[in-house]
Motif scaffolding. Structure first.
Motif, short mmCIF file in Angstrom:
data_model
loop_
_atom_site.label_atom_id
_atom_site.label_comp_id
_atom_site.label_asym_id
_atom_site.label_seq_id
_atom_site.Cartn_x
_atom_site.Cartn_y
_atom_site.Cartn_z
N HIS A 135 0.90 -1.26 0.05
CA HIS A 135 0.01 -0.01 0.08
C HIS A 135 0.75 1.11 0.17
CE1 HIS A 135 -3.68 -2.26 0.72
NE2 HIS A 135 -4.49 -0.96 0.44
N ILE A 136 2.10 1.17 0.88
CA ILE A 136 2.75 2.48 0.60
C ILE A 136 3.38 2.79 -0.59
CG2 ILE A 136 4.86 3.47 1.48
CD1 ILE A 136 4.05 2.11 4.43
N LEU A 137 3.99 1.82 -1.09
CA LEU A 137 4.78 1.60 -2.51
C LEU A 137 3.77 2.04 -3.52
CD1 LEU A 137 6.82 -1.48 -2.37
CD2 LEU A 137 7.56 0.97 -2.23
N GLU A 138 2.54 1.69 -3.28
CA GLU A 138 1.52 1.81 -4.68
C GLU A 138 0.83 3.21 -4.74
OE1 GLU A 138 0.76 0.16 -7.50
OE2 GLU A 138 2.73 -1.14 -7.10
N PHE A 139 0.49 3.47 -3.30
CA PHE A 139 -0.57 4.64 -3.04
C PHE A 139 -0.18 5.74 -2.25
CE2 PHE A 139 -2.88 0.22 -3.12
CZ PHE A 139 -3.26 0.62 -4.23
N TRP A 140 0.89 5.82 -1.49
CA TRP A 140 1.57 7.03 -1.12
C TRP A 140 2.41 7.78 -1.86
CZ3 TRP A 140 5.53 8.09 3.54
CH2 TRP A 140 5.17 9.20 4.01
#
Length: 289
Positions: A135-140
């Motif tokens: 989630h961090i890699l994709e969406f932040w």
């Protein structure tokens, strides 16, 4: 020892006193409390370990667990007793809250020299900490600007080995969009998927018993703690102690995420409820508050 001895799952039964002594001992060691309605489950796990250790009686086995110097059998019993049921992107509304609410709040005015620290516990077979990383890699959109440490711990040594290995069946990855499955996993046959090495190596997996203050004392300056669906197995005293441990582990302004059926407000007044999107998380007040 009688070589013909074979403990039987069908006829083994603990006395009321034995069961009471065992669950009190297990509670002190793990914080997990088994009620009378879990007796069948407890007895089956114990007899399996009695068979493995060739213990002739519950008394012999209980003495082994309590007094073995290296604690190996206690760890194997804990592995047998704990339940590990999870999958990727489980309760993903909290991961969305992490991206859209918690992380932006944490980095506001923060020096980039200080790493962001996220602790997943219990991490089970790794789906939760890997989901956090994805989630961090994709969406932040600020992921590349910050040093991010994801720490993962569990009381079960066997499940931690599986987490480090990073191999998953179709059920574990069923909620992953196809493009993320292909980006972060490689099919390895027999319906299994291997998580990519660069993601696997980014998570620090460690054996931790959260009722052991020597072990949890190493966790300090955390920014976010995911502790989902663990405290439902604790009684009120153990829940309060776990909440206080998380409070001490967090930086001021840090957040705790609990399972959907858990509420920090019922355990302690140390934290402030915060709502991000569809989820409520719990924040340690900052020093300015």
């Amino acid at each position: 020892m009688n070589a013909l001895f074979r403990p039987s799952k069908e006829n083994f039964s603990m006395t009321v006193e034995e069961y009471a002594k065992f669950i009190e001992f297990f509670y002190r060691k793990t914080g997990i409390q088994f009620q009378e309605n879990k007796r069948y489950y407890v007895e089956r796990r114990i007899v399996e370990r009695m068979e493995k250790t060739k213990s002739e009686s519950f008394r012999d086995y209980f003495n082994l667990v309590r007094f073995q110097m290296d604690g190996q059998e206690l760890q194997l019993l804990i592995n047998a007793m704990t339940v590990n049921e999870t999958y990727f992107f489980r309760e993903d509304y909290q991961f969305q809250a992490l991206i859209k609410g918690m992380l932006p709040s944490l980095v506001r005015g923060r020096d980039k020299r200080h790493a962001l620290k996220i602790w997943s516990m219990p991490c089970s077979s790794g789906e939760e900490p890997y989901s956090i990383a994805i989630h961090i890699l994709e969406f932040w959109d600020q992921a590349d600007l910050w040093d991010i440490e994801i720490l993962a711990s569990d009381i079960d040594s066997k499940i931690l080995a599986e987490a480090r290995q990073g191999r998953y069946g179709a059920r574990s990855v069923q909620r992953l969009p196809a493009h993320l499955l292909s980006r972060y996993f490689a099919p390895i046959g027999d319906g299994l998927y291997q998580i990519r090495d660069e993601l696997r190596d980014s998570i620090d997996f460690t054996l931790v018993n959260i009722v052991d203050k020597l072990q949890t004392g190493r966790y300090r300056d955390m920014d976010v703690i995911f502790c989902r669906n663990l405290l439902i197995y604790f009684d009120d005293v153990a829940r309060r102690e776990a909440a206080e441990m998380m409070y001490e582990a967090l930086r001021p302004g840090g957040f705790v995420c609990l399972g959907h059926s858990e509420s920090m407000s019922r355990m302690t007044s140390l934290f402030v409820p915060r709502k991000f999107g569809d989820t409520i998380v719990y924040q340690k007040p900052s020093s300015a508050e």
